[in-house]
Design a protein around this motif. Structure first.
Motif, short mmCIF file in Angstrom:
data_model
loop_
_atom_site.label_atom_id
_atom_site.label_comp_id
_atom_site.label_asym_id
_atom_site.label_seq_id
_atom_site.Cartn_x
_atom_site.Cartn_y
_atom_site.Cartn_z
N ALA A 642 0.47 1.44 8.13
CA ALA A 642 0.06 0.10 7.83
C ALA A 642 -0.99 0.24 9.38
N LYS A 643 -1.96 -0.43 9.05
CA LYS A 643 -3.45 -0.49 9.93
C LYS A 643 -3.82 -2.24 9.30
N SER A 644 -3.62 -2.96 10.99
CA SER A 644 -4.12 -4.12 11.13
C SER A 644 -3.80 -4.96 12.48
N GLN A 645 -5.01 -5.91 12.44
CA GLN A 645 -5.34 -6.58 13.32
C GLN A 645 -4.16 -8.36 13.74
N VAL A 646 -3.87 -8.50 14.52
CA VAL A 646 -2.87 -9.49 14.55
C VAL A 646 -3.16 -10.01 15.88
N LEU A 647 -3.10 -11.40 16.21
CA LEU A 647 -2.76 -12.73 16.98
C LEU A 647 -1.19 -13.09 17.70
N ILE A 648 -0.91 -12.82 18.33
CA ILE A 648 1.09 -13.04 18.96
C ILE A 648 0.73 -13.58 20.12
N LYS A 649 2.05 -14.98 20.33
CA LYS A 649 2.01 -14.92 21.74
C LYS A 649 3.26 -13.71 22.28
N ASP A 650 2.96 -13.88 23.74
CA ASP A 650 4.24 -13.10 24.51
C ASP A 650 5.34 -13.26 24.35
N GLY A 651 5.86 -11.74 23.80
CA GLY A 651 7.67 -12.21 23.64
C GLY A 651 7.45 -12.41 22.11
N ASP A 652 6.49 -12.73 21.37
CA ASP A 652 7.32 -13.66 19.73
C ASP A 652 7.67 -11.73 19.52
N THR A 653 8.06 -12.12 18.70
CA THR A 653 7.90 -10.75 16.68
C THR A 653 7.23 -11.07 16.14
N LEU A 654 6.81 -10.00 15.38
CA LEU A 654 5.99 -10.45 13.95
C LEU A 654 6.33 -9.27 13.33
N VAL A 655 6.04 -9.83 11.98
CA VAL A 655 6.74 -8.84 10.68
C VAL A 655 5.38 -8.47 10.81
N MET A 656 4.55 -7.22 10.56
CA MET A 656 3.56 -6.74 10.54
C MET A 656 3.10 -7.14 8.94
N GLY A 657 4.41 -5.73 8.53
CA GLY A 657 4.31 -5.58 6.87
C GLY A 657 5.32 -5.14 6.47
N GLY A 658 5.22 -4.86 5.24
CA GLY A 658 6.85 -4.32 4.46
C GLY A 658 5.71 -3.83 3.20
N ILE A 659 6.59 -3.26 2.42
CA ILE A 659 7.13 -2.44 1.40
C ILE A 659 8.32 -2.13 0.48
N PHE A 660 8.60 -3.05 -0.50
CA PHE A 660 9.74 -3.02 -1.08
C PHE A 660 9.49 -2.33 -2.56
N LYS A 661 10.03 -1.77 -3.01
CA LYS A 661 9.74 -0.73 -4.13
C LYS A 661 11.31 -0.39 -4.72
N THR A 662 11.28 -0.68 -5.98
CA THR A 662 12.46 -0.23 -7.28
C THR A 662 11.83 0.46 -7.91
N ASN A 663 12.91 1.44 -8.66
CA ASN A 663 12.89 1.96 -9.87
C ASN A 663 14.22 1.81 -10.37
N ILE A 664 13.55 1.63 -11.84
CA ILE A 664 14.63 1.10 -12.61
C ILE A 664 14.52 2.74 -13.89
N SER A 665 15.46 3.40 -14.21
CA SER A 665 15.14 3.56 -15.48
C SER A 665 16.97 3.44 -16.16
N SER A 666 16.55 4.19 -17.48
CA SER A 666 17.54 4.55 -18.75
C SER A 666 17.34 4.93 -19.66
N SER A 667 18.53 5.53 -19.89
CA SER A 667 17.96 6.60 -21.29
C SER A 667 19.60 6.76 -21.88
N VAL A 668 19.75 6.78 -23.05
CA VAL A 668 20.26 7.02 -23.91
C VAL A 668 20.28 7.87 -25.11
N ALA A 669 21.17 8.87 -25.51
CA ALA A 669 21.45 10.33 -26.13
C ALA A 669 22.59 9.81 -27.21
N SER A 670 22.32 9.88 -28.16
CA SER A 670 22.72 9.76 -29.79
C SER A 670 22.63 10.77 -31.17
#
Length: 706
Positions: A642-670
């Motif tokens: 992650a690469k960015s430029q941010v402005l924040i107050k002294d002592g505050d916490t900032l969520v710079m970024g996030g990635i949410f990845k979901t992998n769903i698979s379903s199989s049937v043998a018959s």
């Protein structure tokens, strides 16, 4: 006879002496150029219900009228006028005029000043009638005086259809809102939120437009027409008590007036609620004083007390003295400032009025503390030039003094460059540096050294430091669900006939016969479960094997990486930790071993703004080797960046970024077709479901080190 002639002779001498004396007095008055006030009267004009203050003199008057912040005071200044016999306070207490206080103006420009105290706020209009100055204003008290006798016996007055006037009056220690209609009114009065009094008058319209009223406890008044009534909203100070009375075609709302001693406290309490309007425009570079502060700039805002003034052939000296009284500043006027001025301004700040007058007459001002000096622009320019020449001569002839300035934090060369760019070094001055002791050596005239000290002290300061803490949180969740079945059957009705499976790999756990359906779940040691059912007849002619298998697994993982680093303002800092993975490459030079980095890395450049906030250029990386996927035994690199430029107050916490990845698979043998039969289809199929979730969050917290 002789006695009679003697008496006539003395009478003739007395008459001649009196005539000569009178002519001498008139000659002196003409030589002095002064008029004389001969009368001050207050009359009521019954036609238009106005009050007229008549100031009579023996010649036309030159006057200046202004209204200070107090709406019940009006100041009239008369130039070159003698008060005559009117030197004491005159009390009228009628027709809206309480009293008139005359006083003489001493100094180079002599004259007279009349301070008029009113019982109602009024907009005075001056009119010059030959040798009489008439100050006229509309007054509801005057209207009440004229029509009082008619109202007393008017029991059959008709209903009102129009509100003709609304006035704010002060009488007998009370503030009165007087609503006048063209007939009798029946108001409905009730209180609302935020200290408001609502007056609804059914069945009437209003001729009254927008109003500006202020006399605590009345802070404002608004009028609005509705289809069936007119609504009047009165803004009050706190919860002011009121009383209502009806007199003929008038409705009078009375409030207890605020004593003058408490007016300053009231103004401070209502200051936050009031809208402060300031006028801005192009003006000269001189400063404007307000409460001891000096404001400079190309675009000026005016903060002075608002006044209304009316000048007619007024001497400039009188105008500047008037502004000095209003502003509270000391004004010194150059003897070269002369002239007369005519102008009418309504509700403008005094400092704006002063600027208008200065520009009209090519004048300028200089400001020193609370003293304003006014002179022709050419005079002030010439003075500045002479001061500059004197300084230049002093620099050329003054002794040179050498001083050494130690530099504690900044770079010596940077300070030297700043002094050169500032242009404060004289032609005779000399500047050098000593890097070993981190010092500046300056040789120059004595008057310049305070400027060097001020500049060096403002630049030679410790560079602030910033501690940056990053948290890279990676959360993984996986879930697997699998359900399968295995079964086989043997049926031999005759020795020559046999029904069973021969093509499916595997055999039944009970009979050992081949399986018809072999679709098991991945159940084994440490995962899943199986359930079997078997049957064999006594003569081995019939057999059944049935086995159900199921497996379900879930897992959660959380990885927190917490790099921290400290760096100086505007300096880049990098921290990293990880592995270098070797791999071989083949080229014309032969086989070589090279390395690729799989690191946790934080690179940041902070900048502290004057407001105390922090601007950061941030680059975070988390690269990991994935040994489950290799190429020629070399693992792949799982990259998260992650690469960015941010402005924040002294002592505050900032969520710079996030990635949410979901992998769903379903199989049937018959088994074709059979697996789709409702309910019975479960004997011929196997299902498997996989759900993997990966969540990555990056938190940044900067803290200034003090």
């Amino acid at each position: 006879m002789i006695f009679r002639r003697t008496r006539l002779f003395f009478m003739l001498i007395f008459i001649i002496y009196f005539a000569v004396s009178l002519q001498t007095v008139q000659l002196k008055a003409q030589q002095s150029g002064q008029s004389r006030i001969t009368g001050i009267n207050v009359n009521v004009n019954e036609v238009n219900n106005t009050t007229e203050i008549q100031i009579e003199s023996d010649s036309p008057l030159s006057y200046t009228i202004y209204k200070p912040a107090d709406p019940y005071r009006v100041i009239v200044e008369l130039q070159e006028v003698d008060l005559g016999e009117f030197k004491d306070k005159i009390v009228f207490d009628r027709a809206g005029v309480m009293e008139i206080v005359p006083s003489a103006i001493e100094g180079s420009a002599k004259g007279a000043k009349l301070e008029i105290i009113l019982s109602v706020p009024a907009d005075i209009k001056p009119v010059q009638r030959d040798k009489t100055l008439v100050l006229a204003f509309y007054n509801p008290e005057a209207e009440g005086t004229v029509v009082a006798s008619a109202v007393e016996g008017a029991e059959g007055i008709g209903s009102a259809t129009v509100i003709e006037n609304i006035e704010l009056a002060r009488a007998y220690g009370k503030i009165q809102v007087v609503i006048t209609g063209d007939g009798k009114m029946s108001p409905e009065i009730f209180r609302a939120e935020n200290n408001r009094l609502i007056v609804d008058i059914p069945g009437v319209s209003s001729k009254v437009g927008s109003l500006k009223m202020y006399d605590p406890p009345v802070l404002g008044l608004r009028v609005g027409e509705q289809p069936d009534k007119t609504r009047i909203v009165i803004d009050l100070l706190d919860s002011a008590k009121h009383s209502v009375s009806e007199e003929g075609n008038q409705v009078i709302l009375s409030f207890v007036a605020i004593p003058e001693a408490e007016m300053e406290q009231v103004a401070a309490r209502t200051e936050k609620k009031a809208d402060i309007s300031v006028a801005a425009g192009a003006c000269d570079s001189a400063g404007t004083i307000y409460e001891g502060r000096i404001y400079r700039g190309k675009s000026k805002k005016y903060y002075g007390e608002k006044i209304s003034i009316d000048f007619q052939d007024a001497d400039l000296i009188h105008i500047f003295r008037l502004i000095a009284d209003v502003s509270g500043c000391n004004i010194v006027v150059s003897p070269m400032v002369k002239g007369k001025f005519s102008m009418k301004l309504a509700n403008v700040p005094w400092d704006q009025a002063l600027d208008v007058i200065l520009r009209n007459y090519t004048l300028s001002k200089t400001v020193e503390d609370n003293i304003i000096r006014i002179a022709p622009t050419s005079v002030l320019v010439r003075e500045e030039e002479e001061i500059a020449k004197a300084k230049e001569a002093q620099e050329k002839s003054g002794d040179l003094i050498t001083k050494i300035y130690p530099i504690n934090y900044a770079d010596v060369e940077d300070i030297k460059k700043a002094i050169d760019d500032a242009g404060i070094l004289t032609k005779r001055g000399f500047l050098s540096t000593d890097e070993r002791t981190s010092s500046l050596i300056i040789k120059d005239v004595e008057d310049r050294h305070p400027q060097y000290e001020e500049l060096i002290s403002s630049l030679d300061k410790a560079t602030p430091q910033v501690a940056i803490e990053a948290k890279i949180v990676e959360v993984t969740t996986n879930f697997t669900h699998e359900f399968g079945i295995q079964w086989g059957v043997l049926w031999q009705p005759t020795p020559e006939t046999r029904v069973s499976s021969t093509a499916t790999d595997g055999s039944g756990f009970f009979s050992g016969n081949p399986l018809v359906v072999n679709l098991p779940a991945a159940a084994g040691a440490g995962s899943g479960a199986t359930l079997g059912f078997g049957y064999i007849s006594a003569n081995d002619l019939r057999a059944l094997d049935l086995q159900l298998s199921a497996m379900e697994s879930s897992g959660k993982g959380k990885i927190i990486s917490n790099p921290r680093i400290i760096t100086m303002d505007n300096h880049q800092a990098t921290i990293q930790q990880g592995k270098s993975i070797p791999y071989q490459s083949v080229s014309s030079s032969g086989t070589q071993t090279q390395f690729v980095d799989a690191n946790l890395e934080l690179t940041v450049t902070p900048h502290i703004t004057p407001e105390g906030t922090i601007v950061m250029d941030i680059n975070t990386k988390k690269n990991e080797a994935d040994f489950s996927q290799t190429v020629n035994n070399v693992p792949t690199i799982d990259t998260k960046e992650a690469k960015s430029q941010v402005l924040i107050k002294d002592g505050d916490t900032l969520v710079m970024g996030g990635i949410f990845k979901t992998n769903i698979s379903s199989s049937v043998a018959s088994v074709p077709l059979l697996g789709k039969i409702p309910i019975l289809g479960w004997l011929f199929k196997k299902e498997k479901e996989i759900k993997d979730t990966t969540e990555l969050l990056i938190f940044i917290t900067p803290r200034m080190i003090k």
